[in-house]
Motif scaffolding. Structure first.
Motif, PDB file in Angstrom:
ATOM      1  N   PHE A 181       0.847  -1.189   0.000  1.00 12.12           N
ATOM      2  CA  PHE A 181       0.000   0.000   0.000  1.00 12.12           C
ATOM      3  C   PHE A 181       0.887   1.246   0.000  1.00 12.12           C
ATOM      4  O   PHE A 181       2.037   1.208   0.460  1.00 12.12           O
ATOM      5  CB  PHE A 181      -0.948   0.016   1.201  1.00 12.12           C
ATOM      6  N   ILE A 182       0.366   2.328  -0.553  1.00 14.64           N
ATOM      7  CA  ILE A 182       1.085   3.597  -0.608  1.00 14.64           C
ATOM      8  C   ILE A 182       0.391   4.575   0.319  1.00 14.64           C
ATOM      9  O   ILE A 182      -0.824   4.777   0.247  1.00 14.64           O
ATOM     10  CB  ILE A 182       1.113   4.171  -2.041  1.00 14.64           C
ATOM     11  N   ARG A 183       1.147   5.157   1.192  1.00 20.24           N
ATOM     12  CA  ARG A 183       0.622   6.158   2.108  1.00 20.24           C
ATOM     13  C   ARG A 183       1.546   7.366   2.071  1.00 20.24           C
ATOM     14  O   ARG A 183       2.740   7.259   2.334  1.00 20.24           O
ATOM     15  CB  ARG A 183       0.547   5.579   3.527  1.00 20.24           C
ATOM     16  N   PHE A 184       0.990   8.509   1.710  1.00 19.45           N
ATOM     17  CA  PHE A 184       1.736   9.774   1.613  1.00 19.45           C
ATOM     18  C   PHE A 184       2.914   9.664   0.645  1.00 19.45           C
ATOM     19  O   PHE A 184       3.969  10.258   0.861  1.00 19.45           O
ATOM     20  CB  PHE A 184       2.237  10.227   2.983  1.00 19.45           C
ATOM     21  N   GLY A 185       2.751   8.875  -0.417  1.00 23.70           N
ATOM     22  CA  GLY A 185       3.796   8.749  -1.421  1.00 23.70           C
ATOM     23  C   GLY A 185       4.882   7.749  -1.072  1.00 23.70           C
ATOM     24  O   GLY A 185       5.854   7.620  -1.814  1.00 23.70           O
ATOM     25  N   ILE A 186       4.722   7.024   0.035  1.00 25.23           N
ATOM     26  CA  ILE A 186       5.708   6.019   0.447  1.00 25.23           C
ATOM     27  C   ILE A 186       5.048   4.645   0.355  1.00 25.23           C
ATOM     28  O   ILE A 186       3.949   4.441   0.875  1.00 25.23           O
ATOM     29  CB  ILE A 186       6.215   6.267   1.876  1.00 25.23           C
ATOM     30  N   GLU A 187       5.709   3.713  -0.297  1.00 23.37           N
ATOM     31  CA  GLU A 187       5.154   2.375  -0.506  1.00 23.37           C
ATOM     32  C   GLU A 187       5.636   1.428   0.582  1.00 23.37           C
ATOM     33  O   GLU A 187       6.843   1.358   0.885  1.00 23.37           O
ATOM     34  CB  GLU A 187       5.565   1.856  -1.885  1.00 23.37           C
ATOM     35  N   PHE A 188       4.703   0.689   1.195  1.00 21.65           N
ATOM     36  CA  PHE A 188       5.001  -0.247   2.274  1.00 21.65           C
ATOM     37  C   PHE A 188       4.491  -1.635   1.901  1.00 21.65           C
ATOM     38  O   PHE A 188       3.568  -1.777   1.100  1.00 21.65           O
ATOM     39  CB  PHE A 188       4.307   0.184   3.570  1.00 21.65           C
ATOM     40  N   ASN A 189       5.111  -2.662   2.521  1.00 24.43           N
ATOM     41  CA  ASN A 189       4.527  -3.991   2.394  1.00 24.43           C
ATOM     42  C   ASN A 189       3.502  -4.174   3.511  1.00 24.43           C
ATOM     43  O   ASN A 189       3.257  -3.257   4.305  1.00 24.43           O
ATOM     44  CB  ASN A 189       5.599  -5.084   2.414  1.00 24.43           C
ATOM     45  N   LYS A 190       2.911  -5.346   3.601  1.00 27.11           N
ATOM     46  CA  LYS A 190       1.812  -5.548   4.557  1.00 27.11           C
ATOM     47  C   LYS A 190       2.267  -5.460   6.010  1.00 27.11           C
ATOM     48  O   LYS A 190       1.443  -5.289   6.924  1.00 27.11           O
ATOM     49  CB  LYS A 190       1.145  -6.891   4.304  1.00 27.11           C
ATOM     50  N   TYR A 191       3.578  -5.578   6.253  1.00 26.78           N
ATOM     51  CA  TYR A 191       4.106  -5.468   7.611  1.00 26.78           C
ATOM     52  C   TYR A 191       4.510  -4.034   7.984  1.00 26.78           C
ATOM     53  O   TYR A 191       4.934  -3.789   9.104  1.00 26.78           O
ATOM     54  CB  TYR A 191       5.313  -6.386   7.788  1.00 26.78           C
ATOM     55  N   GLY A 192       4.407  -3.129   7.022  1.00 25.43           N
ATOM     56  CA  GLY A 192       4.773  -1.745   7.295  1.00 25.43           C
ATOM     57  C   GLY A 192       6.218  -1.409   6.975  1.00 25.43           C
ATOM     58  O   GLY A 192       6.695  -0.329   7.328  1.00 25.43           O
TER      59      GLY A 192
END
Length: 482
Positions: A181-192
């Motif tokens: 998922f992308i939050r505020f332009g930063i992409e994370f995996n499901k663990y953050g």
């Protein structure tokens, strides 16, 4: 003992009073007292805080750092106390299999690092050396909460590129088909865990940023920021908690200056006290030009009402100091340092304040080492070893010993004692009585004990070799005889 029967036996009139009896035995802030009824009851998540406040806080923090002298002062204090005049120094601690320091390898590492960091070749733009970049990184994080450092390497060069945090695609928020998922332009995996950064391309033909973005893997980006909440994805400006106070203080000083200027004008008004005098025909022509040591005759029926604003008066300094103390507390720096006010300090208070400040600066130094220095050094070391750029004697350091050469520390600036004679005497007495070790005293000054002792041994060897040690001993013996 509490008479519970009496407490619970109440009517509607004394119900509120009885409730207040229990408030004193619990957390008052958790109740619904009239004077705190407007107090928030909802804790926002870190994502909600960033989404709601981040852009406003950054804008207002940048404005204050442009116009508020106390904000500018704090940024300079960060530069001088966290980074220091020469930047943070590498101290290599590679050891041989027998546990002894590998002096040749350590000197080679320190020399190669020093050559790289003092050259503008470390900057992809060729404009800054690394100590200058350190200051810019720290100032940007303090002012805006974040900065992005991209690692750019070629077979023979290792660069750093500083990326304006404004280029982050802040409004990019979505879920991806692969589970990321992308939050505020930063992409994370499901663990953050951070996977990539989505950065807007810089448009050289316009002041605004391009709408096109580039996905940069997290392995190529260093993102230093101070994490205040669990799971926080972006940093907040360090001025966030004091911006309102700083803005109010600026407005107060501006109003005080306006009132002082009005008071300096010594204005007055002409008032007609005689209703029989008709001044409607020429009232626009009545005026007095004030002149020093001059007396002017007033028209019939007029008196002068003096307008003499006496503000700012005695309340100005207390108000400024109270607000500035709040700002200093929020920034974790001494009021006397931030406000350049030493009017009410003595040796004891100055020393205690300096020690508290230095503890704060030391914590920030350790944060900067963790967030910037080590993340830059380790990829630089790997690149330099693989490229054969770290020379020792007639050869180069072997790349297969990478883990050995990772054993380093960074030496940040330290400060002189407030009273050198007293503090040195205290340290000497503590060592003599076994309360502290020599190593502890040396580390307090930002030096490594083994490095200091090696330096002393080399110095003594040089003095003995050149016959200077004997000469110094003779001078000491003559002084003792006298």
């Amino acid at each position: 003992m509490i008479d519970f029967k009496k407490i619970f036996n109440f009517n509607k009139k004394n119900k509120t009073q009885t409730k207040n009896i229990f408030v004193k035995n619990g957390y008052a802030a958790g109740t619904e007292q009239p004077y705190i009824i407007s107090w928030t009851r909802y804790k926002e998540s870190s994502d909600e805080i960033i989404d709601r406040y981040y852009q406003k806080l950054v804008a207002r923090s940048c404005e204050q750092c442009q116009n508020n002298p106390y904000a500018v002062k704090y940024l300079e204090l960060l530069n001088s106390n966290v980074i220091g005049p020469m930047g943070m120094k590498l101290q290599a601690k590679a050891r041989d299999t027998n546990g002894q320091l590998d002096i040749q390898a350590n000197e080679a590492l320190e020399s190669a690092w020093e050559h790289w960091q003092l050259s503008t070749d470390c900057d992809v733009t060729g404009r800054l050396n690394f100590p200058q970049m350190q200051r810019l990184i720290l100032q940007t994080v303090a002012r805006e909460g974040n900065i992005f450092i991209k690692i750019v390497s070629t077979p023979q060069k290792f660069y750093l590129q500083l990326i304006d945090p404004r280029r982050l695609d802040f409004t990019n928020n979505k879920k991806l088909p692969n589970g990321n998922f992308i939050r505020f332009g930063i992409e994370f995996n499901k663990y953050g865990k951070v996977i990539a950064y989505h950065i807007k391309n810089a448009d050289d033909t316009a002041l605004d940023m391009s709408t096109k973005t580039e996905r940069i893997p997290a392995s190529e980006i260093i993102h230093p920021y101070r994490m205040l909440y669990v799971g926080q994805k972006l940093g907040l400006p360090w001025f966030s908690s004091v911006l309102e106070k700083m803005y109010m203080l600026s407005g107060y000083e501006e109003a005080a200056v306006a009132n002082a200027r009005a008071g300096a004008c010594q204005m007055g008004f002409l008032r007609n006290t005689d209703p029989d005098v008709d001044t409607e025909s020429d009232k626009d022509d009545i005026h007095i030009d004030a002149q020093p040591a001059a007396f002017t005759e007033l028209p019939p029926g007029y008196v002068v009402d003096k307008f003499d604003p006496n503000y700012p008066s005695n309340e100005f300094d207390p108000f400024v100091k109270a607000n500035l103390r709040s700002v200093s507390a929020g920034l974790n720096v001494g009021y006397n340092t931030l406000g350049n006010d030493l009017t009410s300090v003595n040796y004891s208070s100055l020393r205690q304040g300096a020690l508290d400040e230095r503890d704060s600066w030391t914590c920030l130094q350790e944060w900067f080492k963790t967030e910037v220095m080590y993340p830059v050094y380790f990829p630089w070391l790997k690149h330099s070893l693989l490229a054969g750029k770290i020379q020792v004697g007639r050869g180069v350091l072997p790349a297969e010993k990478l883990e050995k050469y990772k054993n380093v520390s960074f030496r940040a600036r330290r400060w002189a004692w407030v009273d050198p004679v007293k503090d040195v005497s205290s340290a000497t007495a503590s060592v003599s009585n076994g309360f502290r070790s020599r190593s502890d005293v040396i580390r307090e000054q930002g030096r490594d004990p083994e490095e200091v002792w090696t330096e002393i041994a080399k110095e003594n060897e040089f003095l003995i070799k050149n016959g200077l040690a004997v000469e110094l001993m003779n001078i000491k013996d003559k002084k003792d005889e006298e």
